[in-house]
Design a protein around this motif. Structure first.
Motif, PDB file in Angstrom:
ATOM      1  N   MET A  21       0.785  -1.231   0.000  1.00  0.00           N
ATOM      2  CA  MET A  21       0.000   0.000   0.000  1.00  0.00           C
ATOM      3  C   MET A  21       0.818   1.282   0.000  1.00  0.00           C
ATOM      4  N   GLY A  22       2.045   1.252   0.473  1.00  0.00           N
ATOM      5  CA  GLY A  22       2.806   2.484   0.573  1.00  0.00           C
ATOM      6  C   GLY A  22       2.429   3.272   1.822  1.00  0.00           C
ATOM      7  N   PRO A  23       2.668   4.587   1.853  1.00  0.00           N
ATOM      8  CA  PRO A  23       2.497   5.386   3.072  1.00  0.00           C
ATOM      9  C   PRO A  23       1.071   5.820   3.364  1.00  0.00           C
ATOM     10  N   VAL A  24       0.113   4.982   3.061  1.00  0.00           N
ATOM     11  CA  VAL A  24      -1.277   5.209   3.459  1.00  0.00           C
ATOM     12  C   VAL A  24      -1.606   4.155   4.500  1.00  0.00           C
ATOM     13  N   PHE A  25      -2.099   4.601   5.672  1.00  0.00           N
ATOM     14  CA  PHE A  25      -2.150   3.701   6.828  1.00  0.00           C
ATOM     15  C   PHE A  25      -3.552   3.447   7.375  1.00  0.00           C
ATOM     16  N   GLY A  26      -4.574   3.962   6.711  1.00  0.00           N
ATOM     17  CA  GLY A  26      -5.925   3.709   7.204  1.00  0.00           C
ATOM     18  C   GLY A  26      -6.267   2.240   7.233  1.00  0.00           C
TER      19      GLY A  26
END
Length: 258
Positions: free
Chosen positions: A235-240
Motif C-alpha cells: 500500500m505504501g504510506p497510506v495507513f488507514g
C-alpha cells in the motif's frame, strides 16, 4: 538521598522478571509492533484480555515512523479517520472530495504507543520471534522467543516460550509467523504465504478487509503481513487500512476467546 547502583540494578531486574513470568501465559500474543498490531493489542486490552506484544526492535511503530520516503507524513482515508480522533492524532483534510487526511507520522506513532501501553498491553521490546508452539490438535498454542541481540550475533542460545490462546502475526512484509508455519508444517491445513504484489494503494487497502483473518487454528494475520500472505498489493504510506485491519484482527481474536 544517595543513589545506590546495586539497588537500581535489583529494582530493574526484579520488576522485569516478575512481569515476564506473569506474561509467560496470556490470552493473546502479538508478534510485531507496527500500527496494525498496536491497534489490535489496544482493543483487546480495553476489553480486559491479557495481552503481550513482542517487538524485535528497540521501538514500536514499524514503517510508520518514516512516513513516505522519510517525509514524516502519512495519509489516512476517511474510513479510518475515527481512529485518528480517538487516539488524539492531529490531522487535517487534504482533499475534501476524495477524503484524504494528512497526519504527522512521528506524532501518530507516539500517540499509538502511548495508547497501547496505557490501555494495559504489556510490551516486550528487543525480543525476537523464533518459532511457534503447536500441539496434537494442530493448533498454534504459543510462540518461541529469544533476545534480538542473540539473533543478530548468531549465537547458539536456546529460547524461551510464551503460551497463548491466540497469536497475531503483525510482522509486516515478511509475515514471519505465517512463514514459519508454512516452512515447518508442510502438510498443515494452511494456504501458505503467497507474497505481496506490486504497490497499488487502492487495491491493497481494500484487500485488507478480506486478508485479515485466521489463517491457521489459533493464528490470525493482520496489516501488511495479511496482504503478504494472501498475495495482495502493498500500500505504501497510506495507513488507514492498517489501523482498520488491527481492529478486525482484535474482533476475530475475541470471537475465538469468548
Amino acid at each position: 538521598m544517595e543513589l545506590d547502583d546495586i539497588t537500581i540494578t535489583k529494582a530493574i531486574v526484579d520488576d522485569f522478571s516478575k512481569t515476564f513470568i506473569d506474561y509467560t501465559e496470556v490470552d493473546v500474543a502479538l508478534v510485531g509492533g507496527g500500527p496494525a498490531n498496536m491497534i489490535a493489542a489496544t482493543r483487546l486490552a480495553q476489553e480486559g484480555y491479557k495481552v503481550a506484544l513482542f517487538e524485535k526492535k528497540l521501538a514500536l511503530g514499524g514503517g510508520m515512523w518514516g512516513g513516505g520516503m522519510m517525509f514524516p507524513r502519512i495519509v489516512v482515508q476517511d474510513e479510518a479517520r475515527k481512529i485518528l480522533e480517538e487516539f488524539d492524532i492531529n490531522h487535517y483534510e487534504y482533499d475534501n472530495e476524495k477524503g484524504y487526511y494528512i497526519a504527522n507520522s512521528i506524532e501518530s506513532v507516539s500517540r499509538l504507543i502511548n495508547k497501547t501501553v496505557t490501555s494495559g498491553v504489556q510490551v516486550f521490546n528487543l525480543v525476537n520471534f523464533e518459532d511457534v508452539m503447536i500441539r496434537e490438535d494442530d493448533r498454534v498454542t504459543g510462540i518461541v522467543i529469544n533476545w534480538t541481540a542473540v539473533s543478530i550475533a548468531n549465537l547458539h542460545v536456546d529460547p524461551l516460550t510464551i503460551r497463548a490462546k491466540v497469536v497475531i502475526d503483525g510482522t509486516g512484509h515478511e509475515a514471519v509467523v505465517c512463514n514459519t508455519v508454512q516452512r515447518k508444517i508442510p502438510n498443515a491445513k494452511f494456504e501458505g504465504v503467497v507474497g505481496e504484489r506490486p504497490m497499488w494503494a487502492d487495491a491493497g487497502e481494500k484487500s485488507l478487509k478480506e486478508t485479515t483473518r485466521e489463517v491457521y487454528p489459533g493464528l490470525i494475520v493482520t496489516g501488511m503481513a495479511a496482504n503478504a500472505v494472501a498475495g495482495a498489493p502493498r500500500m505504501g504510506p497510506v495507513f488507514g487500512g492498517m489501523l482498520l485491519s488491527g481492529e478486525m484482527a482484535a474482533k476475530i481474536a475475541m470471537s475465538k476467546l469468548d
